[in-house]
Scaffold this motif. Structure first.
Motif, PDB file in Angstrom:
ATOM      1  N   ARG A   1       0.822  -1.208   0.000  1.00 12.05           N
ATOM      2  CA  ARG A   1       0.000   0.000   0.000  1.00 12.05           C
ATOM      3  C   ARG A   1       0.860   1.263   0.000  1.00 12.05           C
ATOM      4  O   ARG A   1       0.576   2.225  -0.714  1.00 12.05           O
ATOM      5  CB  ARG A   1      -0.922  -0.001   1.225  1.00 12.05           C
ATOM      6  N   GLN A   2       1.940   1.244   0.822  1.00 14.96           N
ATOM      7  CA  GLN A   2       2.788   2.431   0.902  1.00 14.96           C
ATOM      8  C   GLN A   2       3.434   2.742  -0.449  1.00 14.96           C
ATOM      9  O   GLN A   2       3.567   3.913  -0.823  1.00 14.96           O
ATOM     10  CB  GLN A   2       3.876   2.239   1.961  1.00 14.96           C
ATOM     11  N   THR A   3       3.839   1.690  -1.164  1.00 14.42           N
ATOM     12  CA  THR A   3       4.453   1.896  -2.472  1.00 14.42           C
ATOM     13  C   THR A   3       3.459   2.511  -3.446  1.00 14.42           C
ATOM     14  O   THR A   3       3.780   3.454  -4.196  1.00 14.42           O
ATOM     15  CB  THR A   3       4.988   0.568  -3.029  1.00 14.42           C
ATOM     16  N   LEU A   4       2.227   1.983  -3.455  1.00 10.88           N
ATOM     17  CA  LEU A   4       1.216   2.517  -4.359  1.00 10.88           C
ATOM     18  C   LEU A   4       0.904   3.975  -4.044  1.00 10.88           C
ATOM     19  O   LEU A   4       0.786   4.809  -4.957  1.00 10.88           O
ATOM     20  CB  LEU A   4      -0.049   1.661  -4.279  1.00 10.88           C
ATOM     21  N   GLU A   5       0.727   4.284  -2.767  1.00  6.36           N
ATOM     22  CA  GLU A   5       0.424   5.666  -2.389  1.00  6.36           C
ATOM     23  C   GLU A   5       1.559   6.600  -2.800  1.00  6.36           C
ATOM     24  O   GLU A   5       1.322   7.739  -3.226  1.00  6.36           O
ATOM     25  CB  GLU A   5       0.164   5.749  -0.888  1.00  6.36           C
ATOM     26  N   SER A   6       2.809   6.130  -2.675  1.00 11.96           N
ATOM     27  CA  SER A   6       3.944   6.942  -3.086  1.00 11.96           C
ATOM     28  C   SER A   6       3.920   7.204  -4.592  1.00 11.96           C
ATOM     29  O   SER A   6       4.153   8.330  -5.051  1.00 11.96           O
ATOM     30  CB  SER A   6       5.254   6.237  -2.699  1.00 11.96           C
ATOM     31  N   ARG A   7       3.611   6.168  -5.394  1.00  6.70           N
ATOM     32  CA  ARG A   7       3.534   6.336  -6.849  1.00  6.70           C
ATOM     33  C   ARG A   7       2.384   7.264  -7.223  1.00  6.70           C
ATOM     34  O   ARG A   7       2.501   8.068  -8.168  1.00  6.70           O
ATOM     35  CB  ARG A   7       3.354   4.979  -7.531  1.00  6.70           C
ATOM     36  N   MET A   8       1.272   7.156  -6.510  1.00  5.74           N
ATOM     37  CA  MET A   8       0.124   8.029  -6.795  1.00  5.74           C
ATOM     38  C   MET A   8       0.463   9.483  -6.550  1.00  5.74           C
ATOM     39  O   MET A   8       0.086  10.368  -7.340  1.00  5.74           O
ATOM     40  CB  MET A   8      -1.073   7.600  -5.933  1.00  5.74           C
ATOM     41  N   ARG A   9       1.184   9.744  -5.458  1.00  3.91           N
ATOM     42  CA  ARG A   9       1.576  11.132  -5.180  1.00  3.91           C
ATOM     43  C   ARG A   9       2.515  11.653  -6.261  1.00  3.91           C
ATOM     44  O   ARG A   9       2.400  12.803  -6.712  1.00  3.91           O
ATOM     45  CB  ARG A   9       2.243  11.215  -3.807  1.00  3.91           C
ATOM     46  N   LYS A  10       3.452  10.790  -6.693  1.00  3.55           N
ATOM     47  CA  LYS A  10       4.416  11.208  -7.703  1.00  3.55           C
ATOM     48  C   LYS A  10       3.747  11.458  -9.047  1.00  3.55           C
ATOM     49  O   LYS A  10       4.125  12.375  -9.798  1.00  3.55           O
ATOM     50  CB  LYS A  10       5.501  10.142  -7.841  1.00  3.55           C
ATOM     51  N   LEU A  11       2.732  10.664  -9.376  1.00  5.48           N
ATOM     52  CA  LEU A  11       2.049  10.779 -10.660  1.00  5.48           C
ATOM     53  C   LEU A  11       0.858  11.723 -10.609  1.00  5.48           C
ATOM     54  O   LEU A  11       0.191  11.936 -11.622  1.00  5.48           O
ATOM     55  CB  LEU A  11       1.588   9.391 -11.130  1.00  5.48           C
ATOM     56  N   GLY A  12       0.577  12.269  -9.413  1.00  7.56           N
ATOM     57  CA  GLY A  12      -0.521  13.224  -9.292  1.00  7.56           C
ATOM     58  C   GLY A  12      -1.886  12.607  -9.440  1.00  7.56           C
ATOM     59  O   GLY A  12      -2.806  13.226  -9.997  1.00  7.56           O
ATOM     60  N   ILE A  13      -2.079  11.395  -8.950  1.00  9.18           N
ATOM     61  CA  ILE A  13      -3.363  10.696  -9.079  1.00  9.18           C
ATOM     62  C   ILE A  13      -4.210  10.966  -7.834  1.00  9.18           C
ATOM     63  O   ILE A  13      -3.754  10.781  -6.700  1.00  9.18           O
ATOM     64  CB  ILE A  13      -3.143   9.186  -9.241  1.00  9.18           C
ATOM     65  N   ASP A  14      -5.453  11.404  -8.062  1.00  9.03           N
ATOM     66  CA  ASP A  14      -6.387  11.677  -6.972  1.00  9.03           C
ATOM     67  C   ASP A  14      -7.315  10.480  -6.821  1.00  9.03           C
ATOM     68  O   ASP A  14      -8.159  10.217  -7.689  1.00  9.03           O
ATOM     69  CB  ASP A  14      -7.192  12.948  -7.275  1.00  9.03           C
ATOM     70  N   ARG A  15      -7.181   9.755  -5.750  1.00  7.62           N
ATOM     71  CA  ARG A  15      -7.978   8.549  -5.526  1.00  7.62           C
ATOM     72  C   ARG A  15      -9.468   8.843  -5.427  1.00  7.62           C
ATOM     73  O   ARG A  15     -10.308   8.004  -5.761  1.00  7.62           O
ATOM     74  CB  ARG A  15      -7.513   7.844  -4.253  1.00  7.62           C
ATOM     75  N   TYR A  16      -9.805  10.052  -4.928  1.00 13.43           N
ATOM     76  CA  TYR A  16     -11.210  10.360  -4.664  1.00 13.43           C
ATOM     77  C   TYR A  16     -12.019  10.535  -5.953  1.00 13.43           C
ATOM     78  O   TYR A  16     -13.244  10.541  -5.925  1.00 13.43           O
ATOM     79  CB  TYR A  16     -11.302  11.616  -3.803  1.00 13.43           C
ATOM     80  N   ARG A  17     -11.335  10.664  -7.111  1.00  9.65           N
ATOM     81  CA  ARG A  17     -12.055  10.747  -8.375  1.00  9.65           C
ATOM     82  C   ARG A  17     -12.734   9.424  -8.700  1.00  9.65           C
ATOM     83  O   ARG A  17     -13.652   9.376  -9.520  1.00  9.65           O
ATOM     84  CB  ARG A  17     -11.083  11.102  -9.511  1.00  9.65           C
TER      85      ARG A  17
END
Length: 581
Positions: free
Chosen positions: A561-577
């Motif tokens: 989970r931590q790895t995915l969240e880190s990649r999401m922050r780097k790629l600018g992905i908003d989970r709430y969408r």
């Protein structure tokens, strides 16, 4: 009595007799040789012996034969001391019934200070003696009952000091009753860690005077500690005064061991559920893989620490499990520890455990991972992802003497590209095994594809008859930066989305390998970043914006989970969408 008044109060005078006869108690007067000089009217009425028969040694006829020798001995002691004294004995009533009396003796001195006679009174204490006898009998009966109970029972005084232990306690500890009532009884039988842990709790509970219970380890006569649940119950008299405590110990060692085993199994099962399993067995026949298998075969029978190195998703945990399964520890636990996922404040507790109440929030006893893996294998995963401060407890663990302390428990560790703490690295790097990247064993890709297609088709309830040649060519040409884990995820997705009996994968899911054959080692290219972003967004869409858990996006992608969240922050992905109502 004032010596100057001795003449007026002499028993042979009318005034002296009147005073003694008026006393509301049995009274008499003795000379220093023990002979009776006078007995009052109450003494005569009670015993039925007239005064003339009671004089001299005639009074002895009223004393119980069993008590008379002790009375004569006690009388001699009192006379020799020259001080007042008392004696308990049985006095015969006029109807022949003996009752218990407390006799008190007081000396009478003349003007020169010499003792000239002794006055005495007798007080009926028969009811008290009967009550004491009944209490003693009750105590004896209670002790007989407690001795018949197979539980350990210790009776304590109001302050909590042991005064009696039943037969089960003496048999278990191998101690005598004198040892039980000694001041060091607790330190001799209870585990030092438990004494320290419950000291304040026990004292506070004793002061409250209410029932309470504690879990403690008690030492047996065989030199082994076993866990006991000790329940303390106060005993009060009829006036409500605290008389004693009854401490009953129930052996819960088997239960504690079962709880520990279940907790270990739950920990392992929970970790297994929280992450999707990469694979169950090693698949392939390439030379690179055969080299790894050869190392596994050689190192498995040994107790050496193994350092497994390789890229993310290459199969380091699979190699660790293969070593475990081929060792003599195979029947014991395999414990995986994701070092990067444990908060720094909990590292020590997770690795080494804690007792109930050791710190705020420690609501139950917890075994550490090293203790849980005792006799088995512990797999320290993603250590290179830990901040340096998080690696220190691991290093100290090995510093304390891995060959002696950990032995068969410290078995395997993993390390990807990253910087290891030097001293920890050299402690772990006894037998290194390098797991090859999937691009270095391309000859195994066909076997792996067949294996995963069959596995996920069966899981999805689908029947896939063949694999597209185009897809196989595509897979063999791809550089697989995520290694086998990425291959697994692509195949699972393709099987789930497939409606045909021929396995095919969408080429857009993959990034073609560079023309020069060199795998990028720096930051991802813009194209690869977009592909990665699309894959993550697809997973988030399927999981409705949920990241963690068995059905979350992290599980679907096979990432922590931590790895995915880190990649999401780097790629600018908003989970709430991707959240749905």
């Amino acid at each position: 009595m004032n010596p100057s008044d001795s003449h007026q109060q002499h028993p042979n005078t009318a005034e002296g007799r009147a005073i003694l006869d008026a006393l509301p108690a049995i009274a008499w007067c003795k000379l220093t040789d023990g002979s009776n000089e006078f007995v009052n009217q109450r003494w005569q009425d009670y015993t039925g012996i007239p005064e003339d028969e009671a004089r001299g040694q005639g009074w002895q006829a009223a004393v119980h034969p069993d008590d008379l020798p002790k009375l004569i001995e006690k009388w001699a002691e009192i006379v020799a001391s020259g001080r007042s004294g008392e004696f308990e004995g049985r006095l015969r009533r006029h109807d022949g019934v003996f009752r218990w009396f407390l006799a008190r003796f007081e000396p009478v001195r003349d003007d020169a200070g010499e003792i000239v006679r002794w006055y005495g009174t007798s007080t009926d204490i028969d009811a008290l003696k009967q009550a004491e006898a009944k209490l003693r009998e009750d105590e004896r009966a209670l002790r007989r009952i407690t001795d018949a109970i197979p539980q350990n029972i210790v009776i304590l005084d109001p302050d909590g000091s042991p005064i009696y232990a039943n037969r089960a306690t003496l048999d278990y500890t191998g101690l005598a009753m004198a040892d039980v009532v000694s001041s060091d009884f607790r330190t001799r039988i209870f585990h030092p860690e438990d004494l320290e842990r419950v000291r304040e709790q026990r004292q506070a509970a004793l002061a409250d005077g209410l029932p309470f219970e504690l879990e403690l380890r008690a030492l047996s006569k065989h030199g082994q500690y076993r866990w006991f649940l000790t329940r303390y119950k106060p005993f009060h008299d009829e006036q409500g005064r605290l008389v004693s405590w009854y401490a009953t110990g129930t052996d819960i060692d088997d239960r504690k061991r079962a709880e520990d085993r279940m907790r270990n199994e739950n920990v392992a099962l929970r970790e297994e559920i929280m992450r999707s399993s990469m694979f169950e067995e090693i698949v392939g026949s390439s030379d690179a893989l055969r080299t790894v298998l050869n190392h596994i075969t050689k190192v498995a029978p040994s107790d050496s620490t193994v350092l497994i190195q390789g890229e993310t998703g290459a199969g380091k945990e699979l190699v660790a499990r293969a070593i475990h399964n081929r060792s003599r520890r195979a029947s014991r636990a395999f414990i995986r520890v994701n070092c990067a996922a444990i908060p720094q404040s909990l590292i020590a507790s997770e690795l080494f455990g804690h007792e109930k109440g050791a710190f705020t929030g420690a609501l139950q006893r917890r075994l550490g991972r090293f203790e849980s893996a005792d006799g088995g294998t512990i797999f320290l995963d993603e250590m290179e992802s830990c901040p340096r401060k998080r690696r220190s407890p691991c290093c100290e663990c090995f510093k304390s003497g891995s060959s002696n302390v950990w032995g068969e428990t410290s078995r395997s560790s993993s390390m990807s590209d990253g910087v290891f703490r030097a001293d920890l690295f050299y402690r772990l790097n006894v037998v290194p095994i390098q797991v090859p990247a999937l691009r270095d064993r391309r000859g195994d890709i066909r076997l792996l594809v067949e294996y995963f297609v069959e596995r996920y088709a069966q899981k999805a309830g689908k029947r896939i008859r063949s694999i597209s040649k185009e897809t196989l060519d595509l897979f063999e040409a791809y550089h697989w930066p995520g290694n086998i884990r990425e291959l697994q995820n692509v195949i699972e997705r393709a099987v789930i989305l497939s409606d045909a009996d021929v396995f095919r994968a969408d080429p857009s899911w993959l990034t073609p390998a560079p023309a020069d054959g060199v795998v990028p080692t720096g930051s991802l290219t813009a194209d690869l970043a977009q592909r990665e972003k699309a894959i993550i967004e697809d997973a988030l869409r399927d999981a409705h914006g949920v990241i963690g858990g068995a059905t979350g996006a992290a599980a679907k992608l096979g990432l922590p989970r931590q790895t995915l969240e880190s990649r999401m922050r780097k790629l600018g992905i908003d989970r709430y969408r991707f959240k749905t109502s």
